[in-house]
Design an enzyme around this catalytic site. Structure first.
Site, short mmCIF file in Angstrom:
data_model
loop_
_atom_site.label_atom_id
_atom_site.label_comp_id
_atom_site.label_asym_id
_atom_site.label_seq_id
_atom_site.Cartn_x
_atom_site.Cartn_y
_atom_site.Cartn_z
CG HIS A 70 -5.99 2.45 2.21
ND1 HIS A 70 -5.18 1.61 1.46
CD2 HIS A 70 -6.75 3.13 1.29
CE1 HIS A 70 -5.47 1.75 0.17
NE2 HIS A 70 -6.40 2.67 0.05
CB CYS B 234 -0.91 -0.04 1.22
SG CYS B 234 -2.05 1.34 1.36
#
Length: 342
Positions: free
Chosen positions: A164, A88
């Site tokens: 995230h 990510c």
């Protein structure tokens, strides 16, 4: 989030980590700076700003999910869907770098990857990233040594805190949000000065969370401050040199108006020298920062576990481990009983 870790490690959200990661992938004259404010003046002071990376607690699929398929405006945006969960952070960095290839010298690895994947659909771009050995090796160089390794793979539950990364980047006069968990870029509209507009977009995103949620992190991908400061100092030195020559010529002129001009030039030289001192101070700060990045990253990567094991083993053999443990426990209890100082 992504399907699994796919042999990609988790890395820390830290400007020093991201800066070295970018350098090790081959991109030049780029650094990452942590932001504590979204106001326009703060962002413009860091120019050139290539993009922003925003870290937040993931709460599941957003209700603002864009419809499937690219729009006419977003077809020229380099966007990859996230296939691997632990990639990510690197994917958010690449979302900025690969969309700013006209302004950033990407280097051989990233240029080759972009050329290979640019004509692929977003899901295949994500898969290409997953299988890019050079990028994965750089990413995994920041793995933290673990005292205990487990083969257990437990999916995250609703009680776990999952974070995230997403990116904000200007492309073709429009501001885009690049989230690998969505099916395409989120278009936030036309922008003549994206640094003036992006703050409101991120503030709106943060307002979707409860007031108790403060775990956000914002990073700016910017030009190398050392190179920019060096260029400014070089330009200033040239200006000072010209003024000194002008001053020398004026002092040889006996006309009355030349004396006023001498004072004016001397004043300009003084101001430029003061500004130069400030630039040198800023350069010193940047050099110290990069030196700290190198030290911190070396400590992150170093495995201290064997040293700690040997130290504890030696203390146990000498019979000093148990007394030291008991002494530490007593000190801990003593501190716990002490009133906290506000």
């Amino acid at each position: 989030m992504g399907s699994d870790n796919g042999n990609w490690c988790l890395i820390e959200s830290d400007p020093g980590v991201f800066t070295e990661l970018i350098q090790n992938m081959g991109a030049k004259d780029v650094q990452v700076e942590e932001l504590y404010s979204l106001d326009s003046d703060t962002l413009h002071a860091l120019a050139p700003v290539h993009g922003l990376i925003f870290l937040f607690k993931w709460q599941g699929a957003s209700s603002s999910e864009p419809p499937a398929g690219p729009t006419t405006e977003s077809e020229h945006v380099y966007f990859a869907q996230q296939i691997i969960q632990n990639a990510c952070a690197t994917q958010a960095i690449l979302s900025v770098l690969l969309n700013r290839s006209d302004d950033i010298e990407l280097g051989e690895t990233l240029n080759n990857f972009r050329s290979f994947s640019v004509d692929l659909p977003p899901d295949m771009r994500g898969l290409a990233l997953t299988n890019c050995d050079q990028i994965r090796e750089v990413h995994n160089s920041f793995v933290r040594p673990e005292a205990f390794l487990s083969d257990e793979k437990r999916p995250a539950t609703k009680d776990d805190d999952v974070f995230h990364f997403i990116s904000y980047v200007p492309v073709g006069g429009r501001l885009y949000e690049l989230d690998g968990l969505k099916n395409r870029p989120v278009d936030h509209g036309e922008t003549s000065d994206w640094l003036n507009d992006v703050g409101e977009v991120i503030q709106k995103r943060m307002s979707e969370y409860s007031q108790s949620e403060i775990r956000f992190n914002l990073l700016a991908v910017i030009g190398d401050r050392r190179k920019i400061l060096t260029q400014k100092i070089t330009t200033m030195d040239a200006d000072i040199s010209k003024l000194l020559k002008r001053l020398e010529a004026l002092r040889l002129d006996d006309r009355a108006d030349s004396h006023d001009e001498v004072n004016r030039v001397e004043s300009q030289i003084g101001m430029l020298n003061s500004e130069r001192v400030e630039l040198e101070h800023m350069m010193e700060i940047e050099n110290d920062k990069f030196a700290k990045y190198r030290t911190d990253n070396a400590l992150r990567k170093h495995n201290f576990i064997p040293m700690v094991y040997q130290l504890l083993r030696g203390m146990a053999m000498k019979g000093s481990l148990e007394p030291a443990t008991e002494q530490a426990k007593e000190l801990g209890k003593k501190r716990a009983r002490q009133p906290r100082q506000e």
